[in-house]
Design a protein around this motif. Sequence first.
Motif, PDB file in Angstrom:
ATOM      1  N   THR A 199     -38.590 -43.100  10.451  1.00  0.00           N
ATOM      2  CA  THR A 199     -38.412 -44.374  11.146  1.00  0.00           C
ATOM      3  C   THR A 199     -37.054 -44.445  11.831  1.00  0.00           C
ATOM      4  O   THR A 199     -36.900 -45.129  12.846  1.00  0.00           O
ATOM      5  CB  THR A 199     -38.559 -45.538  10.163  1.00  0.00           C
ATOM      6  N   VAL A 200     -36.064 -43.750  11.262  1.00  0.00           N
ATOM      7  CA  VAL A 200     -34.737 -43.721  11.889  1.00  0.00           C
ATOM      8  C   VAL A 200     -34.802 -43.005  13.233  1.00  0.00           C
ATOM      9  O   VAL A 200     -34.188 -43.433  14.219  1.00  0.00           O
ATOM     10  CB  VAL A 200     -33.727 -43.020  10.960  1.00  0.00           C
ATOM     11  N   ALA A 201     -35.566 -41.921  13.285  1.00  0.00           N
ATOM     12  CA  ALA A 201     -35.641 -41.111  14.507  1.00  0.00           C
ATOM     13  C   ALA A 201     -36.532 -41.731  15.563  1.00  0.00           C
ATOM     14  O   ALA A 201     -36.556 -41.253  16.699  1.00  0.00           O
ATOM     15  CB  ALA A 201     -36.151 -39.711  14.174  1.00  0.00           C
ATOM     16  N   ARG A 202     -37.261 -42.786  15.216  1.00  0.00           N
ATOM     17  CA  ARG A 202     -38.225 -43.348  16.163  1.00  0.00           C
ATOM     18  C   ARG A 202     -37.872 -44.767  16.575  1.00  0.00           C
ATOM     19  O   ARG A 202     -38.721 -45.502  17.068  1.00  0.00           O
ATOM     20  CB  ARG A 202     -39.621 -43.284  15.564  1.00  0.00           C
ATOM     21  N   GLY A 203     -36.622 -45.159  16.355  1.00  0.00           N
ATOM     22  CA  GLY A 203     -36.203 -46.482  16.777  1.00  0.00           C
ATOM     23  C   GLY A 203     -35.894 -46.522  18.262  1.00  0.00           C
ATOM     24  O   GLY A 203     -36.001 -45.539  18.990  1.00  0.00           O
ATOM     25  N   ALA A 204     -35.448 -47.709  18.727  1.00  0.00           N
ATOM     26  CA  ALA A 204     -35.172 -47.882  20.153  1.00  0.00           C
ATOM     27  C   ALA A 204     -33.907 -47.133  20.568  1.00  0.00           C
ATOM     28  O   ALA A 204     -33.870 -46.512  21.627  1.00  0.00           O
ATOM     29  CB  ALA A 204     -35.045 -49.373  20.460  1.00  0.00           C
ATOM     30  N   ALA A 205     -32.855 -47.221  19.762  1.00  0.00           N
ATOM     31  CA  ALA A 205     -31.594 -46.528  20.080  1.00  0.00           C
ATOM     32  C   ALA A 205     -31.088 -45.860  18.813  1.00  0.00           C
ATOM     33  O   ALA A 205     -30.090 -46.283  18.233  1.00  0.00           O
ATOM     34  CB  ALA A 205     -30.576 -47.519  20.632  1.00  0.00           C
ATOM     35  N   PHE A 224     -34.909 -33.426  13.012  1.00  0.00           N
ATOM     36  CA  PHE A 224     -34.893 -34.751  13.649  1.00  0.00           C
ATOM     37  C   PHE A 224     -35.202 -34.645  15.135  1.00  0.00           C
ATOM     38  O   PHE A 224     -35.841 -35.535  15.707  1.00  0.00           O
ATOM     39  CB  PHE A 224     -33.541 -35.424  13.424  1.00  0.00           C
ATOM     40  N   ALA A 225     -34.756 -33.568  15.779  1.00  0.00           N
ATOM     41  CA  ALA A 225     -35.051 -33.386  17.195  1.00  0.00           C
ATOM     42  C   ALA A 225     -36.549 -33.282  17.428  1.00  0.00           C
ATOM     43  O   ALA A 225     -37.081 -33.841  18.403  1.00  0.00           O
ATOM     44  CB  ALA A 225     -34.331 -32.144  17.720  1.00  0.00           C
ATOM     45  N   ARG A 226     -37.244 -32.572  16.550  1.00  0.00           N
ATOM     46  CA  ARG A 226     -38.692 -32.445  16.706  1.00  0.00           C
ATOM     47  C   ARG A 226     -39.383 -33.796  16.546  1.00  0.00           C
ATOM     48  O   ARG A 226     -40.342 -34.103  17.252  1.00  0.00           O
ATOM     49  CB  ARG A 226     -39.236 -31.439  15.698  1.00  0.00           C
ATOM     50  N   LEU A 227     -38.901 -34.621  15.613  1.00  0.00           N
ATOM     51  CA  LEU A 227     -39.483 -35.948  15.449  1.00  0.00           C
ATOM     52  C   LEU A 227     -39.193 -36.823  16.666  1.00  0.00           C
ATOM     53  O   LEU A 227     -40.055 -37.586  17.118  1.00  0.00           O
ATOM     54  CB  LEU A 227     -38.927 -36.612  14.190  1.00  0.00           C
ATOM     55  N   ARG A 228     -37.995 -36.728  17.178  1.00  0.00           N
ATOM     56  CA  ARG A 228     -37.622 -37.565  18.322  1.00  0.00           C
ATOM     57  C   ARG A 228     -38.342 -37.141  19.588  1.00  0.00           C
ATOM     58  O   ARG A 228     -38.496 -37.949  20.526  1.00  0.00           O
ATOM     59  CB  ARG A 228     -36.104 -37.505  18.542  1.00  0.00           C
ATOM     60  N   SER A 229     -38.809 -35.902  19.646  1.00  0.00           N
ATOM     61  CA  SER A 229     -39.493 -35.414  20.846  1.00  0.00           C
ATOM     62  C   SER A 229     -40.705 -36.262  21.192  1.00  0.00           C
ATOM     63  O   SER A 229     -41.063 -36.397  22.368  1.00  0.00           O
ATOM     64  CB  SER A 229     -39.916 -33.951  20.652  1.00  0.00           C
ATOM     65  N   VAL A 230     -41.351 -36.835  20.182  1.00  0.00           N
ATOM     66  CA  VAL A 230     -42.505 -37.701  20.445  1.00  0.00           C
ATOM     67  C   VAL A 230     -42.079 -38.906  21.265  1.00  0.00           C
ATOM     68  O   VAL A 230     -42.756 -39.314  22.217  1.00  0.00           O
ATOM     69  CB  VAL A 230     -43.143 -38.149  19.114  1.00  0.00           C
ATOM     70  N   GLU A 231     -40.933 -39.508  20.894  1.00  0.00           N
ATOM     71  CA  GLU A 231     -40.458 -40.675  21.628  1.00  0.00           C
ATOM     72  C   GLU A 231     -39.974 -40.284  23.020  1.00  0.00           C
ATOM     73  O   GLU A 231     -40.142 -41.050  23.977  1.00  0.00           O
ATOM     74  CB  GLU A 231     -39.320 -41.339  20.852  1.00  0.00           C
ATOM     75  N   ILE A 232     -39.381 -39.098  23.135  1.00  0.00           N
ATOM     76  CA  ILE A 232     -38.943 -38.631  24.454  1.00  0.00           C
ATOM     77  C   ILE A 232     -40.142 -38.488  25.378  1.00  0.00           C
ATOM     78  O   ILE A 232     -40.101 -38.844  26.559  1.00  0.00           O
ATOM     79  CB  ILE A 232     -38.194 -37.292  24.336  1.00  0.00           C
ATOM     80  N   ALA A 233     -41.243 -37.967  24.831  1.00  0.00           N
ATOM     81  CA  ALA A 233     -42.449 -37.784  25.645  1.00  0.00           C
ATOM     82  C   ALA A 233     -43.006 -39.110  26.138  1.00  0.00           C
ATOM     83  O   ALA A 233     -43.654 -39.165  27.184  1.00  0.00           O
ATOM     84  CB  ALA A 233     -43.510 -37.040  24.827  1.00  0.00           C
ATOM     85  N   GLY A 239     -41.108 -41.678  26.941  1.00  0.00           N
ATOM     86  CA  GLY A 239     -40.096 -42.358  27.732  1.00  0.00           C
ATOM     87  C   GLY A 239     -38.910 -42.868  26.959  1.00  0.00           C
ATOM     88  O   GLY A 239     -38.095 -43.623  27.520  1.00  0.00           O
ATOM     89  N   GLY A 240     -38.754 -42.508  25.701  1.00  0.00           N
ATOM     90  CA  GLY A 240     -37.644 -42.987  24.900  1.00  0.00           C
ATOM     91  C   GLY A 240     -36.344 -42.283  25.216  1.00  0.00           C
ATOM     92  O   GLY A 240     -36.306 -41.277  25.931  1.00  0.00           O
TER      93      GLY A 240
END
Length: 609
Positions: A247-253, A272-281, A283-284
């Motif tokens: 949940t930390v890696a998928r927040g707004a900022a 964490f980068a791999r988890l955040r990649s979903v949000e990057i995809a 538009g995060g």
Amino acid sequence: MAAPELVIPRGGPRRLRVRRSWVRAGFTALFGVAFALGLWGFSVYRTSPDFVWGTTGWDVVYYSVQLFVLGAEATNDGGDLPWQLQAARFLAPVATGYAVFEAVRSLFADQIATMRTRRMRGHAVVVGHTPAADLIAEALAARGAPVARTATGDAASLRNAGISGAAVLYACEREDDEPGVNVLTVAVANRAERDPALPGLRLNAHVSDPDLALALQARHLSHPQPGVDFFTLGELVARSLARRDQTVARGAAPHISVVGHGTFGRALVVAFARLRSVEIASGGEPLTVTLVGPGARVAAQALRARWPGVRAACRLVPVETFAEVRAIGTPQRVYVCHDDDGDALRHALRDSDLWRAGEGAVVLRLNRLAGLGGLFGTHDGAILDDLGGRLDVVEPGTLLRRATAPGVLVHDDVYDLMAVSAHLTYLRNQRSRGVPWDSTPAMVSWADLSDDLRAANRAQVRAIPDRLRQMGCTVAPAGDGEHGRIPEPVVDARAVDEHERWMAEKTAAGWTYGPQRDDVRRLHPDLRPWDELSEEDREKDRAAIRAIPVILADFGLHVVPLADDAGWEAAGEPVPDPRGVVKGWRMFGRGRAEQPRAEQPRAEQPGEG
């Protein structure tokens, strides 16, 4: 040779242990009752005129003991005996029989255990008596998997542990003087005879040196026979910790701080980068990671150079002290990731700036000293302050027991992770084309993806070794900034092979040709020869080939040709890459990332699935 040790999972097997305990207690009580009845019966019987044997108290005790060996002379002839004695002379042999059974079972315990484990099916085999082996065996048992443990990985030990029917093997012997000992165990297990009716054996070798593990993984991914994973315990724990705090890696900022930039700290950033990649995809914004302490700048440079996913999904900011973190922002978590437990404890308990740097927990990962976690807090037995509830002491065993890997596994193997990377590559490509999130069954995160589409991604990445072999290429650990692309003539040739693989996969799943796609009736318009496809449909197969270097780059690997063929020179024009445009590269050479752009793999096309 010692028999394998069985680790009994909770649940049903526990009831078996309870039942055995009650049986033993019952027969112990039966022994006491039989002896007491014998004493009582002989005390009554010795007053009879027909009793011609000794009548002292010691005689009565001796006759009662003889009941258990079927040798009591006073009862051999039968006759009109007191009811107490009648009952005792039948109960005593029953108790004796159980005692003999237990003695025989104890005498041949190793042989019985070996016979039982040899016949087991679908269990896990854990090799070694090391901290890594202990953690993995406990985690597997906590998930309900039966586990057979053996000290060594020779052929006889693996056979006794039931390797012929096992579902998974974890080789975790100590590597002090032999860094390849667990690789040898995997090789022995791979040659073992298997029950042909069972699925393939999942092989996992613990390699404590991350660079050696990556090199071995590269060699395996170039091999046409998949099914082996080379892992480090720190990497597994880092993935589990990142998943716990996703949940930390998928927040707004999102913003996290990491202190300690050794093997575990870097693995946590990659996870964490791999988890955040979903949000990057979707538009995060990138995840802000402040790397704190001496060597932070070097660690940031190494992470950016080795891991393209980190470059794309994270904003790495190296600082010297936690006092500097406040100028960047307030992290939601602070992770103390020193590889040495002593350094981690000292840093977490002495640096007051660290406690005040973030708005959330201070996560302290301990390995050998994990038992200290129970000493912090306000509960009974605690003796140390936990910073008002902010200190979160985590230990590897707890994290691995929460694993969500499929089947008898405590981690996602490299093929599962590569399948996720293939899906993220597709998502980035589709988003760059303006396709909205959730607009098709494929435009969702991996967690929400259907089983069919997950299987399609796994099949695609498992075919990578074949594609590399057909291209005359192999895989090697990437150096700083190494990445590349496959020349378009090679892409065109291998796209035909990819289309044939995809057709075979679909046909095996019951799909047939139809002018319009129909998922219910399993009809697909692309189930036809390559020559009959439109250029738009052919591009789907080409995209799957172009994605190979991109997927491998997510794991610190790159593709290299085995021959220095001049035809493999890259052109001077920009090279498509989901994380940057590279100019002037020799094929699979070095370059500088500029603007992001994406390619899409075949398996996830909305028109194909």
